[in-house]
Scaffold this motif. Structure first.
Motif, PDB file in Angstrom:
ATOM      1  N   GLN A 197       0.845  -1.197   0.000  1.00 40.99           N
ATOM      2  CA  GLN A 197       0.000   0.000   0.000  1.00 40.99           C
ATOM      3  C   GLN A 197       0.881   1.249   0.000  1.00 40.99           C
ATOM      4  N   ASN A 198       0.570   2.171  -0.897  1.00 42.33           N
ATOM      5  CA  ASN A 198       1.377   3.379  -1.078  1.00 42.33           C
ATOM      6  C   ASN A 198       0.540   4.638  -0.850  1.00 42.33           C
ATOM      7  N   GLY A 199       1.248   5.717  -0.535  1.00 42.00           N
ATOM      8  CA  GLY A 199       0.612   7.033  -0.512  1.00 42.00           C
ATOM      9  C   GLY A 199      -0.389   7.231   0.598  1.00 42.00           C
ATOM     10  N   ILE A 200      -0.227   6.557   1.726  1.00 36.45           N
ATOM     11  CA  ILE A 200      -1.105   6.883   2.860  1.00 36.45           C
ATOM     12  C   ILE A 200      -0.796   8.300   3.322  1.00 36.45           C
ATOM     13  N   HIS A 201       0.488   8.674   3.243  1.00 30.22           N
ATOM     14  CA  HIS A 201       0.938  10.048   3.422  1.00 30.22           C
ATOM     15  C   HIS A 201       1.541  10.481   2.076  1.00 30.22           C
TER      16      HIS A 201
END
Length: 583
Positions: A95-99
């Motif tokens: 999973q990418n781009g939570i921040h």
């Protein structure tokens, strides 16, 4: 020389991609991260070119109004989790781009997905591992693009914002699930039930020599079989693999004090965080944290190589990983006591060889006062303590089932979304259950992610006959149920329980009271008719002179111990059933 170095960094793949397959990062000189539109368009292009091996689909709504996307990489186009498991493949969830201001994983995953499609040597890795990628989890944050909010970070030129469209930090939302993002994620996670979960990040904090640091699931919190596998097999292989790729790693840099000499403190990821949530389901989680002060290009390539190393290692250790998870599930089925809260054990430590820079003091150009800085002309490698053991501070025994009144529909919905089976009672019934009264707790004075968190919960437990209505819910903690998830959300003293997040706050307010001048006569009559109650009151007066001189306090005490006091006040609404069989 600088041009040659940059060209080398941009050529991580054994075979350079054709011009039309270069990502925005690769065409942007190494300091550009893909926008949300560019990222999804790139995966759409891959899905069109390789329809039998790469699937792109929508996985549910987000708070931004745009959907969450799911990418599945498999050698035969199989996107059915049950079928994938029957083929004895492990599942790696990235999973990418939570921040979105920490975007390395977004760009690294785009390149890795392409290379897994185009390079025969890498394609072989998918024979034993199916890869699931969330391209950008925090869609709203990615759309809120800027170049200033990561004030301490060295690139890229533009990036997204930490908060989502509701200004929530999604890496605090895995239990409460206020955001549509978190609800869509939960459905996707429960669908795949991955063996390993990776969520890509960028660090804040100290300066040191490493480009990549790593937070694994805290081993003390894992089931013993998974803890042993993580410590003895998986982590050593990851560190060795990254060494071979010229990216030496260290545990996440969180000093126990201000400098390396104080030791490194292992991160405690409670279930509000992604890897803490994953651990509730016997999934091993990782947060690779690249170092914010390194340039963006090496951070992206270190992330690419970490994800590739993870894929290689999971494939090589597929049988060991499967056996550890199976053993953890079997052991959990027989487990009777579960930890709910943890504290760092500073009496135990490991030793790691840490590559840092000397911390020194100099006058601040802003204030003139002494300030810390790290001297890059003074690198060192020296042993430092790594405090990596946590001990439980609260535990609970496993009930046969929890009973949840249907009035608490929001809690019921969250439980169902996360794999719990709730069965409605077929008829009204009165049952002997264990109930818990909230004797004391502390509440944060400031809002935290939209809630005022409760902690330091003290309970009084009693066995009472409680009336339940037809349609109230029972959730059994039998084999196959998400037992640990249920206990860490439904036991009020757990760090990230639903009580801690304020889902049951209405029981903390008294709804009825009394008029003192009227209740004086009722209280006096009650004490005449209940000598034992009178004796308790007189004993308290002898023990506490201040209480003895306070008429209002005594009247309140009589009220609280009388039939007139509402039973629901401070009584936790979820009951524990300790019987046998089925209701």
């Amino acid at each position: 020389m600088l041009t040659l170095l940059l060209a080398a960094l941009l050529m991580t793949s054994p075979t350079a991609p054709a011009p039309e397959w270069r990502t925005p990062f690769e065409t942007g000189g190494g300091n550009t991260t893909a926008t949300h539109a560019e990222c999804i368009a790139y995966y759409q292009k891959l899905a069109t070119a390789y329809p039998t091996r790469l699937h792109l689909g929508e996985a549910g709504p987000t708070d931004s109004g745009l959907p969450l996307h799911e990418v599945v990489l498999s050698p035969d186009g199989d996107t059915d989790p049950a079928s994938v498991r029957r083929k004895n493949r492990r599942i790696l969830f990235i999973q990418n781009g939570i921040h979105p201001g920490e975007p390395e994983g977004i760009d690294a995953s785009m390149m890795l997905a392409r290379d897994l499609m185009q390079q025969p040597k890498l394609q072989k890795l998918l024979a034993t591992v199916t890869v699931v990628i969330v391209p950008i989890y925090n869609v709203g944050g990615a759309l809120n693009r800027n170049s200033t909010t990561r004030a301490n970070q060295n690139g890229p030129a533009e990036y997204g914002f930490r908060g989502n469209a509701r200004h929530l930090d999604l890496n605090r939302d895995y239990i409460k699930q206020d955001s549509r993002n978190a609800r869509s994620f939960a459905a996707l996670f429960q669908k795949w039930q991955p063996d390993v979960f990776v969520e890509t990040h960028t660090s804040n904090g100290a300066d040191y020599q490493y480009t990549m640091t790593l937070i694994p699931t805290q081993h003390s919190k894992l089931a013993p079989a998974l803890s042993r596998y993580l410590q003895q097999q998986l982590l050593p292989a990851l560190y060795k693999g990254m060494d071979k790729k010229k990216w030496p790693m260290t545990p996440y840099v969180d000093f126990n004090g201000q400098t390396p000499e104080s030791g490194l403190r292992a991160f405690l990821e409670t279930p509000r965080y992604s890897t803490g949530y994953a651990a509730l389901f016997n999934t091993i989680g990782f947060m690779p944290e690249t170092h914010m002060l390194k340039a963006f290009a090496p951070r992206v390539h270190a992330t690419y190589d970490f994800l590739k190393t993870m894929l290689e290692t999971v494939g090589q250790q597929a049988d060991l990983l499967a056996a550890a998870r199976a053993q953890a599930t079997a052991d959990q089925a027989a487990q009777t006591t579960f930890p709910l809260a943890w504290t760092l054990d500073e009496s135990q430590h490991e030793t790691v060889q840490f590559r840092g820079y000397e911390g020194r003091m100099k006058p601040s150009d802003v204030s003139g006062q002494p300030r810390l800085y790290y001297d890059r002309t003074a690198p060192f490698t020296r042993p430092v303590k790594h405090y990596n053991t946590y001990q439980p501070t609260a535990t609970a025994t496993r009930p046969t089932a929890y009973l949840i009144p249907q009035a608490w529909g929001e809690v019921v919905e969250i439980l169902r979304r996360n794999g719990a089976t709730l069965e409605p009672l077929a008829a009204d019934m009165t049952l002997p259950v264990e109930v818990q009264y909230l004797e004391d707790y502390k509440t944060s004075p400031r809002a935290y992610e939209g809630h005022y968190l409760h902690s330091q919960v003290k309970l009084r437990t009693a066995t009472e006959s409680v009336a339940f209505r037809r349609g109230d819910y029972v959730v059994y903690l039998r084999a196959g149920a998400p037992v640990r998830y249920l206990m860490e959300t439904l036991e009020p003293q757990a760090t990230d329980s639903f009580f801690a997040w304020g889902f049951f706050d209405s029981v903390l307010q008294q709804k009825e009271h009394f008029s003192d001048y009227v209740f004086e006569d009722l209280a006096a009559d009650l004490l005449r008719r209940a000598p034992a109650l009178r004796e308790r009151l007189e004993a308290l007066k002898k023990q506490n002179p201040a209480f003895a001189s306070n008429g209002a306090a005594q009247l309140e005490w009589v009220y609280l111990n009388s039939p007139y006091h509402e039973k629901g006040f401070n009584r936790y609404p979820v009951a524990r059933w300790l019987g046998t069989g089925q209701l």
